[in-house]
Design a protein around this motif. Sequence first.
Motif, PDB file in Angstrom:
ATOM      1  N   VAL A  43      89.604  -1.223  -8.097  1.00  0.00           N
ATOM      2  CA  VAL A  43      89.769  -1.074  -6.656  1.00  0.00           C
ATOM      3  C   VAL A  43      91.268  -1.097  -6.359  1.00  0.00           C
ATOM      4  CG1 VAL A  43      89.243  -2.063  -4.398  1.00  0.00           C
ATOM      5  CG2 VAL A  43      87.583  -2.265  -6.268  1.00  0.00           C
ATOM      6  N   PRO A  44      91.778   0.006  -5.818  1.00  0.00           N
ATOM      7  CA  PRO A  44      93.209   0.027  -5.497  1.00  0.00           C
ATOM      8  C   PRO A  44      93.521  -0.910  -4.325  1.00  0.00           C
ATOM      9  CG  PRO A  44      92.169   2.144  -4.992  1.00  0.00           C
ATOM     10  CD  PRO A  44      91.110   1.246  -5.508  1.00  0.00           C
ATOM     11  N   MET A  45      94.470  -1.782  -4.533  1.00  0.00           N
ATOM     12  CA  MET A  45      94.882  -2.739  -3.504  1.00  0.00           C
ATOM     13  C   MET A  45      96.391  -2.596  -3.296  1.00  0.00           C
ATOM     14  SD  MET A  45      91.965  -4.173  -2.944  1.00  0.00           S
ATOM     15  CE  MET A  45      92.156  -5.704  -2.110  1.00  0.00           C
ATOM     16  N   ARG A  46      96.844  -3.020  -2.153  1.00  0.00           N
ATOM     17  CA  ARG A  46      98.269  -2.926  -1.833  1.00  0.00           C
ATOM     18  C   ARG A  46      99.110  -3.730  -2.829  1.00  0.00           C
ATOM     19  NH1 ARG A  46      99.756  -3.576   4.076  1.00  0.00           N
ATOM     20  NH2 ARG A  46      99.807  -1.327   3.978  1.00  0.00           N
ATOM     21  N   GLU A  47      98.708  -4.954  -3.104  1.00  0.00           N
ATOM     22  CA  GLU A  47      99.492  -5.835  -3.969  1.00  0.00           C
ATOM     23  C   GLU A  47      99.307  -5.491  -5.451  1.00  0.00           C
ATOM     24  OE1 GLU A  47      96.570  -7.462  -2.394  1.00  0.00           O
ATOM     25  OE2 GLU A  47      97.614  -7.033  -0.543  1.00  0.00           O
ATOM     26  N   GLU A  48      98.027  -5.416  -5.864  1.00  0.00           N
ATOM     27  CA  GLU A  48      97.711  -5.183  -7.267  1.00  0.00           C
ATOM     28  C   GLU A  48      96.262  -4.699  -7.355  1.00  0.00           C
ATOM     29  OE1 GLU A  48      97.169  -7.855 -11.324  1.00  0.00           O
ATOM     30  OE2 GLU A  48      98.397  -8.635  -9.704  1.00  0.00           O
ATOM     31  N   ASP A  49      96.020  -3.688  -8.164  1.00  0.00           N
ATOM     32  CA  ASP A  49      94.651  -3.189  -8.313  1.00  0.00           C
ATOM     33  C   ASP A  49      93.771  -4.292  -8.903  1.00  0.00           C
ATOM     34  OD1 ASP A  49      95.659  -0.824  -7.404  1.00  0.00           O
ATOM     35  OD2 ASP A  49      95.518   0.225  -9.309  1.00  0.00           O
ATOM     36  N   VAL A  50      92.497  -4.283  -8.491  1.00  0.00           N
ATOM     37  CA  VAL A  50      91.542  -5.296  -8.938  1.00  0.00           C
ATOM     38  C   VAL A  50      90.441  -4.616  -9.729  1.00  0.00           C
ATOM     39  CG1 VAL A  50      89.884  -7.046  -8.160  1.00  0.00           C
ATOM     40  CG2 VAL A  50      92.009  -6.697  -6.883  1.00  0.00           C
ATOM     41  N   GLU A  51      90.127  -5.155 -10.907  1.00  0.00           N
ATOM     42  CA  GLU A  51      89.034  -4.617 -11.712  1.00  0.00           C
ATOM     43  C   GLU A  51      87.805  -5.501 -11.499  1.00  0.00           C
ATOM     44  OE1 GLU A  51      89.578  -2.549 -15.643  1.00  0.00           O
ATOM     45  OE2 GLU A  51      88.661  -4.431 -16.294  1.00  0.00           O
ATOM     46  N   LEU A  52      86.683  -4.859 -11.179  1.00  0.00           N
ATOM     47  CA  LEU A  52      85.443  -5.584 -10.890  1.00  0.00           C
ATOM     48  C   LEU A  52      84.345  -5.191 -11.862  1.00  0.00           C
ATOM     49  CD1 LEU A  52      85.354  -5.066  -7.007  1.00  0.00           C
ATOM     50  CD2 LEU A  52      86.234  -7.058  -8.244  1.00  0.00           C
ATOM     51  N   GLN A  53      83.479  -6.146 -12.180  1.00  0.00           N
ATOM     52  CA  GLN A  53      82.312  -5.940 -13.037  1.00  0.00           C
ATOM     53  C   GLN A  53      81.079  -5.864 -12.142  1.00  0.00           C
ATOM     54  OE1 GLN A  53      82.216  -6.320 -16.690  1.00  0.00           O
ATOM     55  NE2 GLN A  53      80.103  -5.645 -16.559  1.00  0.00           N
ATOM     56  N   ALA A  54      80.184  -4.923 -12.422  1.00  0.00           N
ATOM     57  CA  ALA A  54      78.958  -4.776 -11.633  1.00  0.00           C
ATOM     58  C   ALA A  54      78.091  -6.022 -11.758  1.00  0.00           C
ATOM     59  CB  ALA A  54      78.179  -3.549 -12.086  1.00  0.00           C
TER      60      ALA A  54
END
Length: 114
Positions: free
Chosen positions: A42-53
């Motif tokens: 997920v692209p975020m302003r500060e830092e992209d976040v990786e998520l697990q389903a």
Amino acid sequence: MMLSPYPRTRIALVRYFYLPATKERQAEVIEVLNSCSDMVTVPMREEDVELQAFSERTLTEREASIYSNTETWKLFSSWEELRQDHLKFGLSEEQLQQLLDFRDKFELHEELAA
């Protein structure tokens, strides 16, 4: 030529990801239709976040006809909003209840405000 024991193509599914709240935004459930991976970035302003389903299912007939083979993201900030959307697309009561059982684990704004 030898056959591979693993299929070369992956089945596209509907997968659900939880994006926790921060000081700047509320928590959300991200539904990805035609998802080919159990991870998203997920692209975020500060830092992209990786998520697990946290859950996955097959597409309903209506979803498959509308969304075809295009990966589509839907964002939900309340479980009720998600429930209404899923009823509109013909998700079975059993599948919907299995999904809503995650309410206790993944709080959204409606639960935090109560």
